[in-house]
Design a protein around this motif. Structure first.
Motif, PDB file in Angstrom:
ATOM      1  N   UNK A 163       0.821  -1.098   0.095  1.00 58.61           N
ATOM      2  CA  UNK A 163       0.052  -0.161  -0.074  1.00 58.61           C
ATOM      3  C   UNK A 163       1.004   1.452  -0.015  1.00 58.61           C
ATOM      4  N   UNK A 164       0.232   2.241  -0.616  1.00 62.91           N
ATOM      5  CA  UNK A 164       1.170   3.603  -0.770  1.00 62.91           C
ATOM      6  C   UNK A 164       1.255   4.194   0.701  1.00 62.91           C
ATOM      7  N   UNK A 165       2.506   4.716   0.955  1.00 62.32           N
ATOM      8  CA  UNK A 165       2.931   5.592   2.289  1.00 62.32           C
ATOM      9  C   UNK A 165       2.240   6.921   2.168  1.00 62.32           C
ATOM     10  N   UNK A 166       2.176   7.301   0.922  1.00 64.99           N
ATOM     11  CA  UNK A 166       1.642   8.712   0.660  1.00 64.99           C
ATOM     12  C   UNK A 166       0.968   8.672  -0.753  1.00 64.99           C
ATOM     13  N   UNK A 167       0.106   9.464  -1.259  1.00 64.75           N
ATOM     14  CA  UNK A 167      -0.375   9.705  -2.620  1.00 64.75           C
ATOM     15  C   UNK A 167       0.555  10.850  -3.391  1.00 64.75           C
ATOM     16  N   UNK A 168       0.924  10.645  -4.625  1.00 61.60           N
ATOM     17  CA  UNK A 168       1.451  11.636  -5.329  1.00 61.60           C
ATOM     18  C   UNK A 168       0.873  12.936  -5.207  1.00 61.60           C
ATOM     19  N   UNK A 169      -0.393  13.184  -5.147  1.00 62.62           N
ATOM     20  CA  UNK A 169      -1.226  14.628  -4.874  1.00 62.62           C
ATOM     21  C   UNK A 169      -0.756  15.537  -5.783  1.00 62.62           C
ATOM     22  N   UNK A 170      -1.354  15.758  -6.903  1.00 62.71           N
ATOM     23  CA  UNK A 170      -1.205  16.811  -7.911  1.00 62.71           C
ATOM     24  C   UNK A 170      -1.309  18.092  -7.511  1.00 62.71           C
ATOM     25  N   UNK A 171      -2.161  18.165  -6.102  1.00 62.68           N
ATOM     26  CA  UNK A 171      -2.560  19.555  -5.860  1.00 62.68           C
ATOM     27  C   UNK A 171      -2.374  19.761  -4.311  1.00 62.68           C
ATOM     28  N   UNK A 172      -2.400  20.701  -3.554  1.00 65.27           N
ATOM     29  CA  UNK A 172      -1.984  20.792  -2.335  1.00 65.27           C
ATOM     30  C   UNK A 172      -3.386  20.371  -1.495  1.00 65.27           C
ATOM     31  N   UNK A 173      -3.528  19.275  -1.373  1.00 65.46           N
ATOM     32  CA  UNK A 173      -5.004  18.657  -0.697  1.00 65.46           C
ATOM     33  C   UNK A 173      -5.202  19.103   0.732  1.00 65.46           C
ATOM     34  N   UNK A 174      -4.203  19.124   1.520  1.00 69.48           N
ATOM     35  CA  UNK A 174      -4.067  19.612   2.855  1.00 69.48           C
ATOM     36  C   UNK A 174      -4.809  20.804   3.069  1.00 69.48           C
ATOM     37  N   UNK A 175      -4.395  21.910   2.257  1.00 71.21           N
ATOM     38  CA  UNK A 175      -4.995  23.441   2.316  1.00 71.21           C
ATOM     39  C   UNK A 175      -6.351  23.326   1.516  1.00 71.21           C
ATOM     40  N   UNK A 176      -6.412  22.648   0.473  1.00 68.13           N
ATOM     41  CA  UNK A 176      -7.635  22.823  -0.241  1.00 68.13           C
ATOM     42  C   UNK A 176      -8.827  22.156   0.455  1.00 68.13           C
ATOM     43  N   UNK A 177      -8.902  20.901   0.882  1.00 69.78           N
ATOM     44  CA  UNK A 177     -10.009  20.309   1.797  1.00 69.78           C
ATOM     45  C   UNK A 177      -9.761  20.403   3.146  1.00 69.78           C
ATOM     46  N   UNK A 178      -8.587  20.711   3.770  1.00 69.91           N
ATOM     47  CA  UNK A 178      -8.623  20.917   5.165  1.00 69.91           C
ATOM     48  C   UNK A 178      -8.608  19.610   5.865  1.00 69.91           C
ATOM     49  N   UNK A 179      -8.394  19.585   7.003  1.00 74.49           N
ATOM     50  CA  UNK A 179      -8.508  18.325   7.816  1.00 74.49           C
ATOM     51  C   UNK A 179      -9.067  18.401   9.256  1.00 74.49           C
ATOM     52  N   UNK A 180      -9.430  17.593  10.065  1.00 73.59           N
ATOM     53  CA  UNK A 180      -9.663  17.805  11.571  1.00 73.59           C
ATOM     54  C   UNK A 180      -9.623  16.500  12.262  1.00 73.59           C
ATOM     55  N   UNK A 181      -9.074  16.239  13.240  1.00 72.92           N
ATOM     56  CA  UNK A 181      -8.794  15.086  13.972  1.00 72.92           C
ATOM     57  C   UNK A 181      -8.307  15.431  15.388  1.00 72.92           C
ATOM     58  N   UNK A 182      -8.542  14.565  16.250  1.00 72.64           N
ATOM     59  CA  UNK A 182      -7.805  14.390  17.728  1.00 72.64           C
ATOM     60  C   UNK A 182      -7.221  13.189  18.009  1.00 72.64           C
ATOM     61  N   UNK A 183      -5.789  13.581  18.365  1.00 72.35           N
ATOM     62  CA  UNK A 183      -4.918  12.390  18.458  1.00 72.35           C
ATOM     63  C   UNK A 183      -4.731  12.501  20.128  1.00 72.35           C
ATOM     64  N   UNK A 184      -3.727  11.814  20.437  1.00 73.32           N
ATOM     65  CA  UNK A 184      -3.621  11.800  21.802  1.00 73.32           C
ATOM     66  C   UNK A 184      -2.537  12.989  22.211  1.00 73.32           C
ATOM     67  N   UNK A 185      -3.135  13.841  23.275  1.00 71.10           N
ATOM     68  CA  UNK A 185      -2.436  14.953  23.452  1.00 71.10           C
ATOM     69  C   UNK A 185      -2.326  16.149  22.652  1.00 71.10           C
ATOM     70  N   UNK A 186      -2.886  15.926  21.319  1.00 69.53           N
ATOM     71  CA  UNK A 186      -2.896  17.049  20.459  1.00 69.53           C
ATOM     72  C   UNK A 186      -4.082  16.960  19.271  1.00 69.53           C
ATOM     73  N   UNK A 187      -4.402  17.871  18.639  1.00 67.40           N
ATOM     74  CA  UNK A 187      -5.308  17.848  17.785  1.00 67.40           C
ATOM     75  C   UNK A 187      -5.132  18.794  16.384  1.00 67.40           C
ATOM     76  N   UNK A 188      -5.781  18.574  15.442  1.00 72.46           N
ATOM     77  CA  UNK A 188      -5.713  19.299  14.358  1.00 72.46           C
ATOM     78  C   UNK A 188      -6.784  19.807  13.864  1.00 72.46           C
ATOM     79  N   UNK A 189      -6.940  20.994  13.121  1.00 69.53           N
ATOM     80  CA  UNK A 189      -8.121  21.673  12.846  1.00 69.53           C
ATOM     81  C   UNK A 189      -7.808  22.743  11.608  1.00 69.53           C
ATOM     82  N   UNK A 190      -7.666  22.041  10.292  1.00 73.58           N
ATOM     83  CA  UNK A 190      -7.149  22.863   9.027  1.00 73.58           C
ATOM     84  C   UNK A 190      -8.278  23.071   8.395  1.00 73.58           C
ATOM     85  N   UNK A 191      -8.667  24.495   8.238  1.00 69.68           N
ATOM     86  CA  UNK A 191      -9.890  24.900   7.339  1.00 69.68           C
ATOM     87  C   UNK A 191      -9.665  24.625   5.883  1.00 69.68           C
TER      88      UNK A 191
END
Length: 823
Positions: A163-191
């Motif tokens: 399985x791929x460790x990461x996708x080639x991603x032809x566009x900056x998807x992290x900023x384009x679609x954002x992300x949210x999640x709660x880990x242990x002791x930290x969280x992310x909330x990207x618009x």
């Protein structure tokens, strides 16, 4: 030979390590935390995906469920993902797939769903067996060139597949679609952001690596939410992009319409990101029913597939600005907390806007480099084969004779290598050639193809040898994606004209504050009570409990700061609007919910701090006749738990408070109708913890009823009202100044008809009065209705008090109160 298993106690361990349990627990927890951080909760900065999303898309890619194929059952996609790549249960996999298909959750959905995938009202998606899905066209851009060795693969959970460790991603998807999640002791909330803006910023950074966040914000104006709405202010956006963290205010889009003469309605067409529309409407309705928001006559959700439409209809005469601001404060504005946390080389890191784009550019540089190397190797292999074919065409007769005379293919291939110097690959290819490929036309095509391949080799080589050309390829591909998928911005950015505070939402109006012995308190507009003639019964102003009684009525403006003094000598501070507004027949709200009162503590006096000026004093009188003056600035910083205003001896209580300026005379009146007037300077200024000095000498069981501050030039009269509703006005000039701590003079006769004196006020003829009884009757009248007589008289009927009731409190309305009768 015995087949019995050896006794475990007889088996010696190969090695025994002694470790501290704290160290083992710490390391085990860290391992677990990192597993959650890297394996589930946080996105990779390169493709913006968490493992579950990456595995879903890769499974669909392997299944051939692309944008050009037919839809497949979601349960099939979930099953393939779970069975081959993500062994964590079908529910979280399906939830992730559903979110990638929701156009109100993803700015650019990565899954093309068919069926019920939920709604903005919080409705869940249908079960996976009822819905169908396939990749959205944009999702395929994340997997473009994955087969060209552009990224690393790793074994899946059971080592059967890669399985791929990461996708080639032809566009900056992290900023384009954002992300949210709660880990242990930290969280992310990207618009999420606008695709075109992010690509423009990426191109800018490629062309100018020294670009600042400010430079990049020329392109990325701010987050672009799928549900639209408005971002209030740019400072918070800059802070989030500059530091990786920030709090962005998101406000609903709405407009005010006049739908009937003198009646407006507020139409909401966009709501903040991730806000549940049905719960929003429900909460607004609850606030309307509970009286938190006034002026709304109807509330409807008219939303459909075309968009949001919530209609708030206002009552005739309602203040539209106040209703709008109340909705903004409580419902139509939310804060989006930006935490731009993502995995960089497997480690969580908070990134600025520039750092995020730099990491993506680095990733794409690696992808394009590896793809170019892969394509170059293939092109060189093809050129090698074409060189062999062209060489074979030049000596075709000899080649055909050699092949014809060979026993088998292996002998022919070996002969070609030995006789003519073909490589093994060239010889194998020539042996497999068909006779039709020996035509002159085929030869010309080979020549043309060979030239094309040589051009490709030259181009790919130049990419690998020239960094600027490689970056140029990245830019061209990003621009091509922008041309294909760019759309208009949905979220507007509006100027921050200041935070809407609770005080901004409260209309300025004159109100009456009513308190009871059991510490129930409320406020009512003064305009609710029309002036009446002297001797009236009044109307219901408070529905007190059977064992409770009204103690105080006081006029204030809703924006006034009030000092609330209690019988125990404490003082609290609050805004008048913090006291709940209720109807005439309401009992009120317990003061313990507003002020931190002790058991048995009652409010006995209220002072408007707007009356304070420089060098002024808070002058207090107790039931036992003590007087104390304290500088007003000692009451500037009052804790929520209150502070001491005066120390009291056992059995004594604070009765009344006046604001004086050091030049006043004090007039103290008692329940038995005695008054004394003396210069306030006879009571020296003291600290808050002091008890004070004797102000009047009380006889028998007499007690102080009230305090009035006056001056020598004061032309007002002293109004004295008794418990049975009788009262009189006597010019203050008739009360001569005496020395402090005398018996005083007779003010009013307090015989059986009148009852004890209960209130003293200084009034002018044009003043209006509010008189309230212990059972909650309230009457508004004019001071001029009450006769002006000399001291030591009985007075006239001021309020018709029923048997078993008594006058509790009197207050003088300010001169700017509207005297017209209410509609």
């Amino acid at each position: 030979m015995s087949s019995e298993a050896p006794d475990p106690s007889d088996v010696e361990a190969r090695t025994v390590e002694t470790v501290r349990i704290e160290d083992e627990m710490e390391q085990s927890y860290i391992d677990y935390a990192m597993s959650v951080i890297a394996g589930r909760a946080l996105p990779d900065v390169r493709d913006g995906l968490k493992p579950v999303h990456r595995r879903i898309l890769y499974a669909m890619h392997e299944m051939g469920v692309t944008s050009g194929s037919s839809h497949r059952k979601s349960s099939s996609v979930v099953g393939e993902t779970m069975g081959d790549y993500h062994p964590h249960g079908d529910s979280p996999i399906y939830d992730a797939l559903v979110r990638m298909a929701q156009d109100f959750s993803m700015r650019y959905p990565l899954v093309d769903g068919q069926g019920n995938f939920g709604s903005m009202d919080g409705d869940p998606a249908a079960a996976a067996r009822y819905t169908e899905a396939r990749m959205a066209p944009l999702a395929e851009e994340l997997l473009t060139d994955i087969e060209k060795d552009t990224i690393d693969f790793q074994p899946n959970y059971d080592d059967r597949l890669q399985e791929p460790t990461v996708l080639p991603s032809a566009f900056p998807n992290l900023l384009v679609n954002g992300s949210s999640g709660i880990a242990v002791g930290m969280s992310t909330n990207i618009p999420p952001h606008n695709l075109g803006e992010v690509i423009d910023a990426t191109v800018e950074l490629i062309e100018n690596p020294e670009a600042t966040v400010e430079d990049l914000m020329e392109h990325v104006k701010g987050p672009d939410f799928p549900t639209g709405a408005n971002i209030v202010g740019r400072d918070a956006i800059y802070s989030a992009y500059k530091t990786g963290r920030g709090r962005i205010r998101v406000r609903a889009e709405f407009e005010v319409e006049e739908w009937k003469p003198d009646r407006d309605r507020i139409v909401i067409t966009e709501i903040p990101y991730q806000q549940n529309k049905a719960k929003l409407v429900e909460r607004i309705a609850e606030d309307v029913n509970e009286g938190e928001i006034e002026g709304i006559s109807d509330l409807r959700d008219e939303s459909d597939r075309n968009g949001v439409r919530i209609v708030v209809e206002l009552k005739r005469g309602a203040n539209t600005e106040i209703v709008k601001n109340r909705l903004l404060e409580n419902h139509l504005e939310r804060t989006f907390g930006v935490i731009n946390l993502a995995l960089v080389d497997g480690q969580p890191q908070v990134l600025t806007l520039k750092e995020t784009l730099e990491e993506y550019i680095s990733h794409r540089r690696e992808v394009v480099r590896r793809r170019s190397e892969h394509d170059l190797a293939e092109a060189e292999d093809r050129a090698h084969i074409l060189e062999g074919r062209l060489k074979a065409l030049d000596i075709i007769d000899d080649v055909v004779d050699l092949i014809r005379n060979s026993e088998d293919r292996d002998e022919a291939r070996t002969g070609l290598e030995n006789e003519f110097g073909f490589s093994e690959a060239q010889a194998a290819h020539i042996v497999r050639m068909q006779l039709g490929s020996l035509t002159n036309m085929e030869a010309a095509e080979l020549e043309a193809e060979y030239e094309d391949v040589q051009d490709e080799i030259e181009y790919l080589t130049s990419i690998l040898e020239n960094e600027s050309k490689l970056l140029g390829v990245i830019k061209d591909e990003l621009r091509a994606i922008k041309d294909e998928y760019d759309d208009d911005r949905r979220t507007s950015i509006i100027e921050d004209v200041g935070t809407v505070t609770h005080e901004d939402l409260i209309p300025e109006e004159e109100v009456l504050i009513v308190m009871t012995e059991d510490d129930y308190v409320k406020r009512m507009p003064v305009s609710n009570f029309d002036p009446q003639g002297r001797g009236g019964k009044g109307i219901i102003g408070c529905d007190v409990k059977e064992d409770d009684r009204v103690t105080t009525v006081f006029q204030a403006n809703t924006h006034d700061y009030l000092l609330c003094f209690t019988n125990q000598g404490q003082v609290y501070q609050l805004k008048a609007y913090e006291i709940p507004e209720m109807g005439r027949t309401a009992r009120g709200k317990s003061a313990v919910n507003i002020l931190d009162l002790d058991p048995g503590e009652e409010l006995t006096a209220i002072v408007d701090t707007d009356a304070f000026g420089d060098d002024e004093f808070v002058t207090m009188v107790t039931r036992h006749g003590y007087v104390k003056r304290t500088r007003g600035d000692e009451f500037d910083n009052i804790l929520t738990t209150g502070i001491i205003a005066a120390s009291l001896e056992d059995g004594d209580e604070l009765v009344d408070v006046e604001v004086t300026d050091g030049t006043n005379d004090l007039v103290i009146g008692t329940e038995q109708g005695m008054t004394i007037r003396f210069d306030e300077t006879e009571a020296r200024a003291m600290g808050r913890n002091a008890r004070g000095v004797n102000g009047i000498k009380l006889e028998g069981d007499d007690a102080v009823a009230g305090l009035v501050a006056t001056t020598e030039a004061d032309e007002r009269a002293l109004l004295t009202v008794t418990e049975n509703g009788y009262g009189k006005r006597t010019l203050l000039s008739e009360y001569r100044t005496q020395s402090r701590y005398g018996k005083g003079l007779i003010d009013i006769k307090t015989e059986e008809r009148n009852g004890p004196a209960t209130a003293l006020k200084a009034v002018a003829p044009d003043d209006q009065l509010v008189i309230m009884s212990e059972r909650g009757q309230i009457m508004r009248t004019r001071a001029s209705e009450i006769s002006t007589v000399s001291r030591n008289t009985m007075g006239v009927t001021v309020m018709d008090v029923e048997a078993g009731d008594a006058v509790a409190s009197v207050d003088v309305l300010s001169v700017d109160v509207d005297t017209e009768e209410s509609d």
